[in-house]
Design an enzyme around this catalytic site. Structure first.
Site, PDB file in Angstrom:
ATOM      1  CG  ASP A 124      -7.119   3.255  -0.207  1.00 26.22           C
ATOM      2  OD1 ASP A 124      -7.803   2.225  -0.206  1.00 26.22           O
ATOM      3  OD2 ASP A 124      -6.928   3.922   0.831  1.00 26.22           O
ATOM      4  N   GLY A 148     -20.983   6.402   5.528  1.00 23.69           N
ATOM      5  CA  GLY A 148     -20.088   6.737   4.419  1.00 23.69           C
ATOM      6  C   GLY A 148     -20.723   6.346   3.095  1.00 23.69           C
ATOM      7  CB  VAL A 161     -17.500   1.318  -0.827  1.00 24.89           C
ATOM      8  CG1 VAL A 161     -18.025  -0.005  -0.296  1.00 24.89           C
ATOM      9  CG2 VAL A 161     -16.068   1.168  -1.320  1.00 24.89           C
ATOM     10  N   GLY A 162     -20.139   2.904  -0.600  1.00 25.98           N
ATOM     11  CA  GLY A 162     -21.450   2.979   0.044  1.00 25.98           C
ATOM     12  C   GLY A 162     -22.589   3.066  -0.963  1.00 25.98           C
ATOM     13  CE  LYS A 210      -4.562   0.819   0.763  1.00 31.56           C
ATOM     14  NZ  LYS A 210      -5.724  -0.055   0.593  1.00 31.56           N
ATOM     15  CG  ASP A 226     -21.151  10.960   3.848  1.00 33.84           C
ATOM     16  OD1 ASP A 226     -20.879  10.007   3.111  1.00 33.84           O
ATOM     17  OD2 ASP A 226     -20.387  11.949   3.986  1.00 33.84           O
ATOM     18  CG  ASN A 284      -8.855  -0.755   3.841  1.00 32.66           C
ATOM     19  OD1 ASN A 284      -8.875  -1.984   3.778  1.00 32.66           O
ATOM     20  ND2 ASN A 284      -8.826   0.011   2.762  1.00 32.66           N
ATOM     21  CB  THR A 294     -15.340  -2.476  -2.537  1.00 35.84           C
ATOM     22  OG1 THR A 294     -14.106  -2.501  -3.266  1.00 35.84           O
ATOM     23  CG2 THR A 294     -15.041  -2.545  -1.050  1.00 35.84           C
TER      24      THR A 294
END
Ligand code: NAI
Ligand code: PHE
Length: 346
Positions: free
Chosen positions: A115, A181, A185-186, A78, A204, A259, A151
């Protein structure tokens, strides 16, 4: 600094100062035993370089865990680009170009993708100097695009495993699910939950998302932890499951994509004591990295990629069973499973 380096079980921390912008670029290589180290580039401000190094370390360990659980031949890496100030667009562009050149010099030791703070458009820029070590470019530039949808899909599959384990049904219809969030992804996750008739709540820091989804109840960030629900789904920041928030939680399970959700590893025990089933983040959020690298490096079709991502459900079922049988928390059960898989290939 020595303590930070020795406390970590990873392979290498590569650091470079970008004189033009003052940014510090850190590449954490946790493991390249399972395959070339691969993971996204996080670009944001950090208070100290030590914080940024520790984030790169933790995030790259997470990538090793994700790929190992998915039996996918990639290692964990990463990158963190730690900014000390806001950058003008042309400064940011130059920084990404220099970063790409560095990745190319590494000659395949590290492959990147997006990311927090970076996008497929940024991957296009990084790839101008970093090709062929850059995933998730825009389709216009030959990439598979963003990773958020896959994801979100994997996280939804993870919720099905939780449903089966806790409620005796994989179907999420009627279950009250709070997503924290509503980003890349959300948003797709909401689509999957809606298709099953879940009762959706959203939260959010950007309250404008409430206007995008008037059909769902909006929970303010101040009330997000104490709001009763069946599943709480963190899809924003890391570190949000901690001694302050866990006692407030009124959910039966935590299943999300963010993460490094646990403040400390001991917080997994804390959750178990509160009778909250925790789906380890690295078991839930492999979808994007797996689908994108599978499509771009292994020639998978989108259909094959999503079939592979759906294995999140089986992986979590195995983790929950191991945790019950061995009377350990789910985080430890998942970590043990990773170690077992890694030992097998060493
Ligand atoms: P994003 O930046 O697109 O969306 C994050 C959303 O969370 C934004 O709407 C933001 O306003 C909101 N947010 C930020 N702080 C918040 C807070 N304190 N409370 C509530 N909302 C807050 O990010 P993305 O790509 O959706 O990623 C979300 C999380 O999932 C991150 O932790 C990321 O590392 C993780 N993740 C993302 C993957 C991907 O494929 N995009 C893959 C694996 C993990
Ligand atoms: N941000 C992804 C993750 O944390 C990393 C990634 C995305 C890697 C796309 C490669 C391709 O899992």
């Amino acid at each position: 600094m020595k303590e930070i380096l020795t406390a970590w079980d990873g392979e290498a921390v590569l650091i470079r100062h970008d004189a033009q912008t003052g940014a510090v670029i850190i590449i954490g290589i946790h493991s390249s035993k399972f395959g070339p180290a691969t993971g996204g580039t996080r670009l944001m401000k950090y208070n100290t370089v030590e914080d940024a190094i520790q984030d790169a370390q933790k995030l790259s360990s997470g990538m090793t865990y994700k790929f190992a659980l998915a039996d996918f031949p990639r290692g964990g890496g990463k990158a963190v680009i730690a900014l000390s100030r806001d950058l003008l667009p042309e400064e940011r562009h130059g920084l990404l170009m220099r970063y790409g050149s560095w990745i190319r010099q590494l000659n395949g030791y590290y492959y990147t993708g997006p990311d927090v703070g970076t996008t497929p458009e940024d991957m296009d820029v990084i790839a101008t100097t970093g090709d062929p070590y850059v995933f998730s470019r825009t389709p216009a530039n030959g990439g598979a695009g963003g990773s958020g949808e896959a994801t979100g899909y994997g996280t939804y599959c993870g919720m099905k495993a939780v449903g089966a384990h806790l409620f005796g049904t994989r179907t999420l219809g009627g279950k009250k699910i709070l997503v924290q969030g509503i980003g890349s992804v959300g948003r797709p996750l909401l689509g999957y939950l809606k298709s099953e008739g879940a009762e959706i709540l959203i939260s959010d820091v950007d309250e404008r998302v409430a206007n995008d989804y008037p059909e769902y109840a909006f929970v303010t960030p101040a009330r997000v932890y104490q709001t009763p629900c069946d599943i709480f789904s963190p899809c924003a920041l890391g570190g949000i499951l901690n001694a302050d928030t866990i006692p407030q939680l009124r959910c039966k399970a935590v299943v999300g994509a963010a993460n490094n959700q646990l403040g400390t590893e001991a917080d997994a025990d804390f959750l178990a004591r509160q009778n909250i089933l925790y789906a380890p983040d690295f078991a839930c959020n492999i979808g994007g990295a797996l689908a994108i690298t599978g499509m771009e490096a292994m020639g998978w079709s989108k259909q094959v990629a999503f079939e592979q991502v759906s294995r999140v459900e089986q992986t979590l079922t195995t983790i929950f069973t191991l945790a019950d049988e061995q009377r350990i928390n789910t985080h430890v059960a998942a970590r043990n499973l990773v170690r077992e898989k890694l030992n097998r290939i060493q």
